[in-house]
Write a protein that holds these residues in place. Structure first.
Motif, PDB file in Angstrom:
ATOM      1  N   ILE A 377     -33.544 -24.480 -72.695  1.00 18.84           N
ATOM      2  CA  ILE A 377     -32.292 -24.476 -71.927  1.00 18.84           C
ATOM      3  C   ILE A 377     -32.000 -25.894 -71.428  1.00 18.84           C
ATOM      4  N   ILE A 378     -33.040 -26.540 -70.888  1.00 18.65           N
ATOM      5  CA  ILE A 378     -32.888 -27.920 -70.403  1.00 18.65           C
ATOM      6  C   ILE A 378     -32.472 -28.849 -71.550  1.00 18.65           C
ATOM      7  N   SER A 379     -33.162 -28.711 -72.680  1.00 18.70           N
ATOM      8  CA  SER A 379     -32.898 -29.634 -73.789  1.00 18.70           C
ATOM      9  C   SER A 379     -31.505 -29.425 -74.382  1.00 18.70           C
ATOM     10  N   PHE A 380     -30.921 -28.247 -74.166  1.00 12.54           N
ATOM     11  CA  PHE A 380     -29.552 -27.992 -74.619  1.00 12.54           C
ATOM     12  C   PHE A 380     -28.529 -28.460 -73.580  1.00 12.54           C
ATOM     13  N   GLY A 381     -29.023 -29.036 -72.491  1.00  9.56           N
ATOM     14  CA  GLY A 381     -28.119 -29.527 -71.459  1.00  9.56           C
ATOM     15  C   GLY A 381     -27.509 -28.406 -70.623  1.00  9.56           C
ATOM     16  N   LEU A 382     -28.167 -27.253 -70.602  1.00  8.36           N
ATOM     17  CA  LEU A 382     -27.661 -26.128 -69.818  1.00  8.36           C
ATOM     18  C   LEU A 382     -28.417 -26.030 -68.497  1.00  8.36           C
ATOM     19  N   ASP A 383     -27.875 -25.241 -67.572  1.00  5.29           N
ATOM     20  CA  ASP A 383     -28.436 -25.113 -66.230  1.00  5.29           C
ATOM     21  C   ASP A 383     -29.279 -23.839 -66.137  1.00  5.29           C
ATOM     22  N   PRO A 384     -30.611 -23.961 -65.954  1.00  5.98           N
ATOM     23  CA  PRO A 384     -31.489 -22.772 -65.919  1.00  5.98           C
ATOM     24  C   PRO A 384     -31.084 -21.776 -64.837  1.00  5.98           C
ATOM     25  N   SER A 385     -30.452 -22.253 -63.762  1.00  6.86           N
ATOM     26  CA  SER A 385     -30.086 -21.324 -62.687  1.00  6.86           C
ATOM     27  C   SER A 385     -29.015 -20.336 -63.144  1.00  6.86           C
ATOM     28  N   GLN A 386     -28.304 -20.686 -64.204  1.00  2.00           N
ATOM     29  CA  GLN A 386     -27.304 -19.779 -64.768  1.00  2.00           C
ATOM     30  C   GLN A 386     -27.957 -18.623 -65.533  1.00  2.00           C
ATOM     31  N   TYR A 387     -29.216 -18.805 -65.862  1.00  2.00           N
ATOM     32  CA  TYR A 387     -29.902 -17.804 -66.700  1.00  2.00           C
ATOM     33  C   TYR A 387     -31.124 -17.237 -65.990  1.00  2.00           C
ATOM     34  N   TYR A 390     -32.329 -13.707 -66.929  1.00  2.00           N
ATOM     35  CA  TYR A 390     -32.703 -13.711 -68.345  1.00  2.00           C
ATOM     36  C   TYR A 390     -34.065 -14.390 -68.511  1.00  2.00           C
ATOM     37  N   LEU A 391     -34.287 -15.453 -67.733  1.00  2.00           N
ATOM     38  CA  LEU A 391     -35.586 -16.133 -67.755  1.00  2.00           C
ATOM     39  C   LEU A 391     -36.673 -15.248 -67.131  1.00  2.00           C
ATOM     40  N   GLU A 392     -36.301 -14.566 -66.063  1.00  2.00           N
ATOM     41  CA  GLU A 392     -37.297 -13.812 -65.311  1.00  2.00           C
ATOM     42  C   GLU A 392     -37.936 -12.688 -66.127  1.00  2.00           C
ATOM     43  N   ILE A 393     -37.173 -12.137 -67.081  1.00  2.00           N
ATOM     44  CA  ILE A 393     -37.768 -11.094 -67.938  1.00  2.00           C
ATOM     45  C   ILE A 393     -39.045 -11.636 -68.590  1.00  2.00           C
ATOM     46  N   ARG A 394     -39.040 -12.921 -68.905  1.00  2.00           N
ATOM     47  CA  ARG A 394     -40.182 -13.555 -69.601  1.00  2.00           C
ATOM     48  C   ARG A 394     -41.423 -13.666 -68.722  1.00  2.00           C
ATOM     49  N   LYS A 395     -41.264 -13.406 -67.415  1.00  2.00           N
ATOM     50  CA  LYS A 395     -42.426 -13.492 -66.512  1.00  2.00           C
ATOM     51  C   LYS A 395     -43.162 -12.157 -66.444  1.00  2.00           C
ATOM     52  N   TYR A 396     -42.573 -11.111 -66.990  1.00  2.00           N
ATOM     53  CA  TYR A 396     -43.145  -9.773 -66.815  1.00  2.00           C
ATOM     54  C   TYR A 396     -43.338  -9.057 -68.145  1.00  2.00           C
ATOM     55  N   GLY A 397     -44.210  -9.578 -68.947  1.00  2.00           N
ATOM     56  CA  GLY A 397     -44.633  -8.865 -70.150  1.00  2.00           C
ATOM     57  C   GLY A 397     -43.598  -8.796 -71.246  1.00  2.00           C
ATOM     58  N   MET A 398     -42.969  -9.924 -71.575  1.00  2.00           N
ATOM     59  CA  MET A 398     -42.008  -9.927 -72.687  1.00  2.00           C
ATOM     60  C   MET A 398     -42.748 -10.202 -73.995  1.00  2.00           C
TER      61      MET A 398
END
Length: 436
Positions: A377-387, A390-398
RNA sequence: GCCGGGGUAGCUCAGAAGGUAGAGCGCCGGGCUGUUAACCCGGUGGUCGCCGGUUCGAGUCCGGCCCCCGGCGCCA
């Protein structure tokens, strides 16, 4: 008040099985009329198709004969008549008119012979022109497309979910969202249900959605709608190869289903019928596609995406649908997983239709690791806070997972060889049309 | 957003060179062999996209604007 549904005891489909001389009652609309001196032909349309009614002075009273003569087309009617099997009738059977009741009289029908040549008029009057035999057939086939997809997914243990239409952040990244007022704030119309599916696979493993997506692209082409119906699926523990198999199986299943259940309607739209393709479909890598293009004299550098011209040249090399996989990371959205063996390309693919009809599906493996996604997300120049969610799903057994999307109208345009994608919809939405 | 095409009767279109408009379909009236978007005869029908300019005179020439269609980009 007459109970019309109780009045009716036959219809355009049932009547074929009725015996000669039997008296039946039907409901429907007068789709067309031919008036001779001593004979009137009415073509009646009902839910099942068309039926010819013949009126003569011998068999009908003067009042009924005159009513048949003057009734405007597209009036809703109830009719009683005698079944007559006659090879001269369109379906080999017709009704000799005894009684005719005008349930709702129509005004002069505005759709004339020459109006059929005016797309603008046809779509301004879409609420009426859908009654034509061609639109009727296409829209019936469309219902078959949805049924076929549902049947395929249900047979393969996918769970149907419904995703929201109002959203706050883009799946693709930006400028193509419709923005609208949401109380004191703003919201956008969804352009894909993918992110919501990714959340849902952690409870259902395999999910699918069939609902509209919106794209605010001023695309003036015969393959774009601003509102289109999207068949999307997502599967946990699946990789990119697994999902390509699902895509080709689904496409093949839909083709076979339509051929089996909608051959009459298909024939109305396309005399030669639809072509059936069985899996596996050919797969070529982006690199191989580039080689083909270079050998055909197309100038293009590695890392660029294929344009419409390039897609056309490629699709000429195949007479079946085919996958192009392994697109450079620069050409795909941030959520696509990079190939661990070759990080400059993604585990993604597009399914292309032959004969230049373009992309039918797009899919691939998604990034399931939190840090990998965050960094991309960072390398695409996007703002992680917008996602954030969507990011948090990855913290819980994705687990590793993959999915794809198929455009219903594009699929239909391809198999039926429709001149314009809007022909595949009841009320199309394009940059220049939100009415009727 | 960029490129190309077009706006003349309710609809599809014709109208190279400036002299206030035509056909087919539709509609109305009549005729008519079983028609399949029937056919035949007669009738009906237009502030030529909008605004301004040139001209004795503009659908036709000039300028501006609006709308539609297709292609590209983007994508399903």
């Amino acid at each position: 008040m007459i109970k019309w549904l109780e009045y009716r005891n036959s219809n355009s489909k049932d009547i074929v099985k009725r015996s000669e001389g039997e008296s039946v009652r039907i409901l429907g609309w007068v789709s067309s009329k031919r008036v001779h001196k001593d004979k009137i032909f009415l073509s009646i349309r009902d839910r099942y198709g068309y039926l010819q009614i013949v009126a003569t002075p011998e068999e009908s009273s003067d009042n009924i004969f005159n009513l048949a003569k003057t009734i405007p087309v597209e009036s809703a009617i109830a009719a009683e008549g005698i079944v007559k099997h006659d090879p001269r009738a369109p379906n080999g059977v017709e009704l000799r008119l005894k009684d005719l009741i005008v349930i709702s009289k129509a005004d002069i029908w505005p759709v004339t012979k020459s109006a059929l040549k005016s797309p603008e008029l046809m779509y301004d009057k879409r609420h009426l022109t859908i009654r034509g035999p061609r639109s009727r057939a296409i829209l019936l086939i469309r219902s078959g497309v949805i049924k076929a997809a549902m049947e395929y997914f249900e047979k393969n243990d996918y769970v149907l979910i419904n995703a929201p239409t109002f959203i706050t952040s883009a799946v693709e990244g930006g400028a193509t969202l419709f923005k609208l007022k949401y109380f004191d704030d703003y919201a956008y119309l969804t352009q894909s249900s993918q992110f919501y599916e990714e959340a849902a696979i952690c409870v259902f493993e395999k999910v699918y959605v069939i609902q509209p997506s919106f794209r605010a692209e001023k695309s003036r082409t015969r393959r774009h709608l601003t509102e289109f119906w999207h068949i999307e699926a997502e599967a946990a523990f699946a990789d990119h190869d697994d999902i390509m198999k699902v895509e080709e199986e689904l496409v093949s299943y839909m083709l076979n289903y339509l051929n089996e259940h909608y051959s009459g309607e298909i024939k109305t739209v396309k005399k030669s019928g639809i072509k059936i393709y069985e899996p596996p479909f050919p797969r070529i890598s982006y690199d191989e596609a580039l080689e083909i293009l270079h050998s055909k004299g197309v100038e293009m550098e590695w890392g660029e995406d294929f344009g419409a011209d390039e897609e056309r040249v490629l699709s000429m090399q195949f007479d079946t649908p085919f996958f192009v996989y392994g697109y450079p990371a620069s050409t795909r959205s941030f959520y696509h997983m990079n190939d661990p063996d070759r990080p400059e390309v993604t585990l993604s693919s597009d399914l292309m239709a032959p004969d230049g009809y373009g992309e039918i599906t797009s899919g691939g493996q998604r990034i399931h690791d939190y840090n990998e996604l965050y960094n991309k997300i960072i390398s695409f120049g996007l703002d992680p806070s917008q996602y954030e969610w969507y990011l948090e799903i990855r913290k819980y057994g994705m687990p590793p997972h993959a999915g794809f999307g198929l455009g219903v109208e594009r699929f239909m345009r391809w198999i039926l060889e429709l001149p314009h994608i809007r022909d595949a919809t009841l009320f199309p939405r394009t940059p220049s049309r939100v009415y009727p």
